[in-house]
Every structure is written in structure tokens, then in C-alpha cells.
Scaffold this active site. Structure first.
Site, PDB file in Angstrom:
ATOM      1  N   LYS A 205       0.818  -1.219   0.000  1.00 55.45           N
ATOM      2  CA  LYS A 205       0.000   0.000   0.000  1.00 55.45           C
ATOM      3  C   LYS A 205       0.845   1.259   0.000  1.00 55.45           C
ATOM      4  O   LYS A 205       0.472   2.262  -0.594  1.00 55.45           O
ATOM      5  CB  LYS A 205      -0.956   0.018   1.202  1.00 55.45           C
TER       6      LYS A 205
ATOM      7  N   LYS B  65      -5.029  -9.724  -6.753  1.00 57.70           N
ATOM      8  CA  LYS B  65      -6.328  -9.918  -6.102  1.00 57.70           C
ATOM      9  C   LYS B  65      -7.326  -8.830  -6.530  1.00 57.70           C
ATOM     10  O   LYS B  65      -6.917  -7.715  -6.875  1.00 57.70           O
ATOM     11  CB  LYS B  65      -6.172  -9.981  -4.573  1.00 57.70           C
TER      12      LYS B  65
ATOM     13  N   LYS C  62     -10.461  -2.888  -4.288  1.00 60.28           N
ATOM     14  CA  LYS C  62     -11.112  -1.586  -4.475  1.00 60.28           C
ATOM     15  C   LYS C  62     -10.156  -0.583  -5.088  1.00 60.28           C
ATOM     16  O   LYS C  62     -10.561   0.377  -5.716  1.00 60.28           O
ATOM     17  CB  LYS C  62     -11.536  -1.010  -3.114  1.00 60.28           C
TER      18      LYS C  62
HETATM   19  P1  TYM Z   1     -10.842  -4.944   3.771  1.00 61.37           P
HETATM   20  O1  TYM Z   1     -11.820  -3.875   4.031  1.00 61.37           O
HETATM   21  O2  TYM Z   1      -9.740  -4.698   2.813  1.00 61.37           O
HETATM   22  O3  TYM Z   1     -11.597  -6.233   3.252  1.00 61.37           O
HETATM   23  C1  TYM Z   1     -12.730  -6.757   3.929  1.00 61.37           C
HETATM   24  C2  TYM Z   1     -12.718  -8.276   3.861  1.00 61.37           C
HETATM   25  O4  TYM Z   1     -12.740  -8.699   2.490  1.00 61.37           O
HETATM   26  C3  TYM Z   1     -11.672  -9.620   2.253  1.00 61.37           C
HETATM   27  N1  TYM Z   1     -11.207  -9.448   0.871  1.00 61.37           N
HETATM   28  C4  TYM Z   1     -11.094 -10.445  -0.002  1.00 61.37           C
HETATM   29  N2  TYM Z   1     -11.344 -11.760   0.108  1.00 61.37           N
HETATM   30  C5  TYM Z   1     -11.136 -12.522  -0.989  1.00 61.37           C
HETATM   31  N3  TYM Z   1     -10.692 -12.033  -2.183  1.00 61.37           N
HETATM   32  C6  TYM Z   1     -10.430 -10.714  -2.334  1.00 61.37           C
HETATM   33  N4  TYM Z   1     -10.017 -10.244  -3.504  1.00 61.37           N
HETATM   34  C7  TYM Z   1     -10.625  -9.854  -1.208  1.00 61.37           C
HETATM   35  N5  TYM Z   1     -10.468  -8.513  -1.008  1.00 61.37           N
HETATM   36  C8  TYM Z   1     -10.832  -8.290   0.270  1.00 61.37           C
HETATM   37  C9  TYM Z   1     -10.591  -9.225   3.253  1.00 61.37           C
HETATM   38  O5  TYM Z   1      -9.706 -10.288   3.509  1.00 61.37           O
HETATM   39  C10 TYM Z   1     -11.422  -8.864   4.468  1.00 61.37           C
HETATM   40  O6  TYM Z   1     -11.750 -10.029   5.210  1.00 61.37           O
HETATM   41  N6  TYM Z   1      -7.884  -4.855   7.835  1.00 61.37           N
HETATM   42  C11 TYM Z   1      -9.145  -5.328   7.301  1.00 61.37           C
HETATM   43  C12 TYM Z   1     -10.336  -4.835   8.086  1.00 61.37           C
HETATM   44  C13 TYM Z   1     -10.277  -5.061   9.565  1.00 61.37           C
HETATM   45  C14 TYM Z   1     -10.522  -6.283  10.238  1.00 61.37           C
HETATM   46  C15 TYM Z   1     -10.401  -5.961  11.622  1.00 61.37           C
HETATM   47  C16 TYM Z   1     -10.797  -7.575   9.801  1.00 61.37           C
HETATM   48  C17 TYM Z   1     -10.034  -4.095  10.505  1.00 61.37           C
HETATM   49  N7  TYM Z   1     -10.131  -4.652  11.755  1.00 61.37           N
HETATM   50  C18 TYM Z   1     -10.554  -6.968  12.610  1.00 61.37           C
HETATM   51  C19 TYM Z   1     -10.958  -8.562  10.792  1.00 61.37           C
HETATM   52  C20 TYM Z   1     -10.847  -8.248  12.147  1.00 61.37           C
HETATM   53  C21 TYM Z   1      -9.294  -4.833   5.870  1.00 61.37           C
HETATM   54  O7  TYM Z   1      -8.708  -3.868   5.472  1.00 61.37           O
HETATM   55  O8  TYM Z   1     -10.247  -5.512   5.141  1.00 61.37           O
END
Ligand code: TYM
Length: 333
Positions: A114, A198, A201
Site C-alpha cells: 500500500k 487480487k 477496491k
Molecule cells: P478490507 O476492508 O480490505 O476487506 C474486507 C474483507 O474482504 C476480504 N477481501 C477479499 N477476500 C477474498 N478475495 C479478495 N479479492 C478480497 N479482497 C478483500 C478481506 O480479507 C477482508 O476479510 N484490515 C481489514 C479490516 C479489519 C478487520 C479488523 C478484519 C479491521 N479490523 C478486525 C478482521 C478483524 C481490511 O482492510 O479488510
């Protein structure tokens, strides 16, 4: 066994099929097991680690909450709230920042991706973001954390932080060491334009992802234009290892129809991509369009969404404030 589930999603623009298949679909399954206690969070504090427009952020918080509800999360069964409404997250994040080690954070691959080449210009928040994530999870004594594959390393860091705190303060089992729940298949949905990246967004190409609020025309167009190779579809799983685009599209089909990849391969082996894409587009439209129209319906009632989030925050606050007062006692405040 009953599980205490916590997970979060960033409100940074449209949610896509990767978020849905990698995470949210699993959130709903876990919620629907009455033995589980589930907390799902719109992690708006994480979102501001990169620049956000305040107006857009507010809109995206509501949109993410609407996507949760439209996908089947039920605010009567699960706690649904946004992170910034519960001050304990930031407070514990600071305390855990004093437990986590620089060396651990330096290994985080997502920060490297990032921050890109110009690390010096990345916010400090982006660097310590996995500590805030650990705070989210540890505050609620979560035993299990459903996430996509890309969050695995952050989960391992949360485990390390929990263990170090427990050891350093002589408080065995005070923080529960959380288990990641990563689906065996379909935990990493790839870009429609490049099977080695992957779905994300932040990809500048809209054609790389299917958003949960895409219209049927947009979905049809994106699947039509999805990258493929020139071979017909394979007749066994082993042939997929060198064909990432075929693997991804077959994976999306399998996940949406809740069937194994081998069953999907049996259905389509020897067929051309053009034929398969018609079936895939049909399936995606059938599964995603109801979610998309529900999101739009829910978004019309901002008061309802805000109430779901603030009621959820009240319940979350009750749990979190007890935990933080115990943390403070242990530390000596
Ligand atoms: P974020 O917002 O990027 O993504 C949310 C969830 O979607 C999953 N994900 C995917 N799974 C499969 N294929 C993909 N291409 C893909 N893109 C995204 C992510 O793995 C995630 O589960 N840091 C985290 C948010 C967070 C969090 C937490 C998660 C903050 N605190 C505590 C669990 C527990 C994040 O940025 O997810």
C-alpha cells in the site's frame, strides 16, 4: 463449539465480489449458527489511514453497513456498528502499540504494497494499522476471525500481540489468542483483468472487479471482457495451476453456487469460455442483483442505518469498556 466472532470491513468505496465471497458471505453463515456470538464492524478508523473526503467517508460508512444488511447480516442477531463510535478501539490500539515490536510491523507485506515506493510519505497510521486491527479483535475476546487470505498476516500479528501482552503482564489467557477463519477455497478472488492480482477496491480499472451495487448490464459487460486464455475449460483441477484466470472464474462460479470446484469442472469441461461466461454472468446477476437492489433500498433510509450503527455501538461499548478497565488495572493505571 460456540464461537465469538469479530470481523471488520473498511468503508472505502464500493464493496466487491472479493469482499462478498471472501468475507461477508462467511459472516452471514457464522451469524446463522445460533451458537455463535457475532460482532461485525465498519472499520472507519482504518479507512482514514489514507486520505478520505469527509463527505464520501460518511456515505461509504452507510453504504458498507447497508451492504452488510443487504447480504443477510441481521442487526437483531449480530452486533453491527462503526468503529469510531467506540473510543476503546483507539485507546487499546495505543496500549498495544507499546507491546508490538517494530520488527513485527516491518514484516507486514500489505503495508509495503500500500505504501508503494514512497514509504516516507505514507501515514504513520497506515504503518501501525495492524495494531488497530489487533485492538478490534482482542477487545471483544473474539475466538475466531473470518477474513480473506490477504488478512492472514495481520491475524498472525494479533496473535503475537495477545501472547506478548499475556506473558509480559503475567496474565495468562487475559487476551484470547484469536483463530483466523479463512475459507479453504475462494479465500482470494482475483482481478477479472489479471488472474495473478487480487480483486481490489484500489485497482484503477473498474473492469477488474464486480461491485455489489453494479447493474446487470455492468456485470454482463465485465464478465464478457474478463481475461481468459485460449484453451477450452479443463477437465481436471491439476490443469488449473497454470491457468489463473480460468481458476478464478471457475472459483467464482463454484463459490456463488455453493459447490466444489471439481463439480464445476465436470459441468463445463471442454466448453469454450464464451459459453461458460454466459452461464457465469447469469449466476452473478442472479446472486448479486438482489443484494444490489436491497442496498439501494436500505440507503434511502439513512436514519435507519444510523440507528442500527448507534444501537450496535452501544452494545459494543458495553463489552469494550469492561475489557478496557481490566486492561488498565493490569497495566497499573
Ligand atoms: P478490507 O476492508 O480490505 O476487506 C474486507 C474483507 O474482504 C476480504 N477481501 C477479499 N477476500 C477474498 N478475495 C479478495 N479479492 C478480497 N479482497 C478483500 C478481506 O480479507 C477482508 O476479510 N484490515 C481489514 C479490516 C479489519 C478487520 C479488523 C478484519 C479491521 N479490523 C478486525 C478482521 C478483524 C481490511 O482492510 O479488510
Amino acid at each position: 463449539m460456540s464461537k465469538k466472532i469479530f470481523s471488520g470491513v473498511q468503508p472505502t468505496g464500493n464493496l466487491h465480489l472479493g469482499n462478498y465471497l471472501g468475507a461477508i458471505k462467511n459472516f452471514v453463515n457464522l451469524q446463522n449458527n445460533p451458537k455463535n456470538f457475532c460482532i461485525y464492524c465498519v472499520v472507519d478508523l482504518h479507512a482514514i489511514t489514507v486520505k478520505q473526503d469527509p463527505f464520501e467517508l460518511k456515505k461509504n460508512i452507510r453504504e458498507t453497513a447497508a451492504a452488510f444488511i443487504a447480504s443477510g447480516l441481521d442487526y437483531k442477531k449480530s452486533i453491527i456498528f462503526n468503529q469510531s463510535l467506540v473510543p476503546a478501539h483507539t485507546e487499546v490500539s495505543w496500549i498495544l502499540s507499546c507491546v508490538a515490536r517494530m520488527g513485527w510491523l516491518n514484516r507486514m507485506t500489505q503495508f509495503k504494497e500500500k505504501a508503494g515506493k514512497d514509504k516516507e510519505k505514507a501515514s504513520v497510521g497506515l504503518y501501525i494499522y495492524p495494531i488497530l486491527m489487533a485492538a478490534d479483535i482482542l477487545l471483544y475476546d473474539a475466538t475466531h476471525v473470518p477474513v480473506g487470505e490477504d488478512q492472514k498476516q495481520h491475524l498472525e500479528l494479533s496473535r503475537d500481540i495477545a501472547n506478548k501482552f499475556n506473558l509480559e503482564f503475567n496474565s495468562t489467557n487475559f487476551f484470547i489468542v484469536p483463530e483466523p477463519l479463512i475459507q479453504k477455497n475462494f479465500a482470494r478472488i482475483m482481478s477479472l483483468k489479471d488472474g495473478s492480482k487480487k480483486m481490489s477496491k484500489s485497482d484503477p480499472s473498474e473492469l477488474s472487479r464486480i461491485n455489489l451495487n453494479d447493474s446487470s448490464d455492468e456485470i454482463l459487460n465485465k464478465i464478457k471482457k474478463a481475461k481468459t486464455d485460449n484453451e477450452p475449460l479443463p477437465d481436471n483441477e491439476n490443469d488449473l495451476s497454470k491457468r489463473p484466470e480460468a481458476e478464478n472464474l471457475l472459483g467464482i462460479y463454484s463459490s456463488l453456487s455453493d459447490q466444489s470446484i471439481s463439480k464445476t469442472i465436470n459441468e463445463f469441461s471442454g466448453k469454450n469460455f464464451s459459453e461458460f461466461k454466459v452461464m457465469l454472468a447469469d449466476l452473478v446477476v442472479n446472486k448479486i442483483l438482489p443484494i444490489s437492489s436491497e442496498i439501494n433500498k436500505i440507503l434511502k433510509d439513512e436514519k435507519f442505518i444510523d440507528k442500527v450503527l448507534s444501537d450496535g455501538a452501544e452494545k459494543a461499548n458495553e463489552i469494550a469498556s469492561k475489557k478496557i478497565s481490566n486492561i488498565k488495572k493490569i497495566i497499573g493505571f
